[in-house]
Design an enzyme around this catalytic site. Sequence first.
Site, PDB file in Angstrom:
ATOM      1  N   HIS A  37     -58.588 -36.567 -41.867  1.00 28.63           N
ATOM      2  CA  HIS A  37     -59.503 -35.422 -41.861  1.00 28.63           C
ATOM      3  C   HIS A  37     -59.239 -34.630 -40.579  1.00 28.63           C
ATOM      4  O   HIS A  37     -60.011 -34.668 -39.623  1.00 28.63           O
ATOM      5  CB  HIS A  37     -60.961 -35.882 -41.907  1.00 28.63           C
ATOM      6  CG  HIS A  37     -61.358 -36.558 -43.191  1.00 28.63           C
ATOM      7  ND1 HIS A  37     -61.059 -37.875 -43.468  1.00 28.63           N
ATOM      8  CD2 HIS A  37     -62.039 -36.090 -44.266  1.00 28.63           C
ATOM      9  CE1 HIS A  37     -61.542 -38.189 -44.662  1.00 28.63           C
ATOM     10  NE2 HIS A  37     -62.135 -37.130 -45.167  1.00 28.63           N
ATOM     11  N   GLU A  83     -58.667 -34.909 -51.621  1.00 26.13           N
ATOM     12  CA  GLU A  83     -59.748 -34.189 -52.311  1.00 26.13           C
ATOM     13  C   GLU A  83     -59.456 -32.688 -52.328  1.00 26.13           C
ATOM     14  O   GLU A  83     -60.333 -31.855 -52.124  1.00 26.13           O
ATOM     15  CB  GLU A  83     -61.106 -34.508 -51.686  1.00 26.13           C
ATOM     16  CG  GLU A  83     -61.513 -35.967 -51.890  1.00 26.13           C
ATOM     17  CD  GLU A  83     -62.890 -36.312 -51.328  1.00 26.13           C
ATOM     18  OE1 GLU A  83     -63.603 -35.405 -50.864  1.00 26.13           O
ATOM     19  OE2 GLU A  83     -63.243 -37.507 -51.353  1.00 26.13           O
ATOM     20  N   TRP A 119     -64.693 -28.237 -49.871  1.00 21.92           N
ATOM     21  CA  TRP A 119     -65.368 -28.577 -48.614  1.00 21.92           C
ATOM     22  C   TRP A 119     -64.426 -28.741 -47.435  1.00 21.92           C
ATOM     23  O   TRP A 119     -64.872 -28.782 -46.293  1.00 21.92           O
ATOM     24  CB  TRP A 119     -66.196 -29.850 -48.808  1.00 21.92           C
ATOM     25  CG  TRP A 119     -65.515 -30.917 -49.611  1.00 21.92           C
ATOM     26  CD1 TRP A 119     -64.708 -31.915 -49.149  1.00 21.92           C
ATOM     27  CD2 TRP A 119     -65.578 -31.076 -51.028  1.00 21.92           C
ATOM     28  NE1 TRP A 119     -64.261 -32.690 -50.180  1.00 21.92           N
ATOM     29  CE2 TRP A 119     -64.785 -32.212 -51.358  1.00 21.92           C
ATOM     30  CE3 TRP A 119     -66.220 -30.394 -52.064  1.00 21.92           C
ATOM     31  CZ2 TRP A 119     -64.622 -32.664 -52.667  1.00 21.92           C
ATOM     32  CZ3 TRP A 119     -66.060 -30.844 -53.372  1.00 21.92           C
ATOM     33  CH2 TRP A 119     -65.280 -31.965 -53.670  1.00 21.92           C
ATOM     34  N   TYR A 178     -67.389 -40.826 -56.822  1.00 19.26           N
ATOM     35  CA  TYR A 178     -68.587 -41.475 -56.295  1.00 19.26           C
ATOM     36  C   TYR A 178     -69.730 -41.319 -57.284  1.00 19.26           C
ATOM     37  O   TYR A 178     -69.885 -40.265 -57.900  1.00 19.26           O
ATOM     38  CB  TYR A 178     -69.000 -40.858 -54.955  1.00 19.26           C
ATOM     39  CG  TYR A 178     -68.078 -41.228 -53.819  1.00 19.26           C
ATOM     40  CD1 TYR A 178     -68.335 -42.330 -53.020  1.00 19.26           C
ATOM     41  CD2 TYR A 178     -66.930 -40.488 -53.563  1.00 19.26           C
ATOM     42  CE1 TYR A 178     -67.489 -42.681 -51.977  1.00 19.26           C
ATOM     43  CE2 TYR A 178     -66.071 -40.827 -52.533  1.00 19.26           C
ATOM     44  CZ  TYR A 178     -66.355 -41.926 -51.739  1.00 19.26           C
ATOM     45  OH  TYR A 178     -65.507 -42.272 -50.726  1.00 19.26           O
ATOM     46  N   GLU A 198     -60.483 -43.382 -53.615  1.00 21.53           N
ATOM     47  CA  GLU A 198     -61.785 -43.657 -52.983  1.00 21.53           C
ATOM     48  C   GLU A 198     -62.825 -43.772 -54.078  1.00 21.53           C
ATOM     49  O   GLU A 198     -62.769 -43.056 -55.075  1.00 21.53           O
ATOM     50  CB  GLU A 198     -62.238 -42.497 -52.082  1.00 21.53           C
ATOM     51  CG  GLU A 198     -61.630 -42.380 -50.740  1.00 21.53           C
ATOM     52  CD  GLU A 198     -62.242 -41.211 -49.954  1.00 21.53           C
ATOM     53  OE1 GLU A 198     -63.450 -40.912 -50.141  1.00 21.53           O
ATOM     54  OE2 GLU A 198     -61.512 -40.587 -49.178  1.00 21.53           O
TER      55      GLU A 198
END
Length: 376
Positions: free
Chosen positions: A125, A187, A192, A259, A296
């Site tokens: 990140h 992702e 985001w 998730y 993930e």
Amino acid sequence: MKSSVLFFLSFLLCYVNSEAQQAKPTDLKATKETVSLYANLKNVMKKGYLVGHQDALAYGVNWKYEPGRSDIKDVTGDYPALYGWELGGIELGAKMNLDSVPFDKMRHYIEDGYRRGGVITISWHGTNPYTGKTAWDPTPGSVAAILPGAEKHDVYQAQLDKIADFLLSLKGSKGELIPVLFRPLHELTGGWFWWGAKSSSVDEFKTLFQYTVKYLRDVKEVHNLLYVYNTGGEFNNAEQFLERYPGDDLIDVVSFDTYQGGKAEIDTAFINDLDRHLTIIEAVAKEKNKIPAVAEMGFSKIPYSKWFTEAVAKAFTGHHFAYTLFWRNAGYKPGDQTTEYYVPFKGHASAPDFISYYNLPQTIFQKEASKLNLYK
């Protein structure tokens, strides 16, 4: 008769050689251990899948930096087979990452997991090279500004230099480089992150990913990486999943993150979505000769006590992929005064269910992974 036997042997040899040639990563100069890991991850899918945990060895609920400990080990008596780590912060020259794990300790934990025969996966990140803000700063134009020839390209290149230095510092007991499942720009279908769909066009993202791989591989000569293409769950078919795919010559693993949220109950929609997404990426992996994975996943605080056997295991039934990674057990977070975890700790209500999940024939944890000799 003799000619028939020779023909059969010739055919068999061609088949074996063909299989061996197919089981190679995209980096033609990949280290011996990296090539072996790639081939063995493909073989693992015939038996089951590796189960991983982010930051497993560094901390858990109510503990931190205790040698030999992990929440999964506390519950099952065994370590995860896959160890996830994060490099965010290293591009700034920081001593610890954005989750407060010192990079020197991280290096030791990576070596520890590898020595046991476990697999290492690393995300990044990274700070937005365009604005200097966090990875969660999706300022439009961020990607365009760091491509080759653009105004902030040198900033991004300097960040990659720091990444390369760390990856090349990971070594086993014989001095060999430790293989890593590296998933930069993950992702990527979400909005985001600064590299996401809100901050770049499809072509800009592809160019960025291509540059990232080629710079690390060809310029910095980092040859211990398997590259992971990692979307969010924002896809309903193969075309959407592959919209930002940078090319078969750069990618070894195709994956997505997922998730569950919401109430402390079984979520049929989550199970169905996970099943559907796996079906899509398995088909993509087969077509492109890649390794499918769930990069993930998790359910924060695991409020449904049988989530692992009645949701995860149910969704995974009938699927063939190499690994999944449950997110981190951050524990108590003073900032927002909450406790974060994605696998049970000793005494948690879902611990018995996790033991049942551990005992499933298709779940592979460290003891079993060690016997598989994934690097040979």
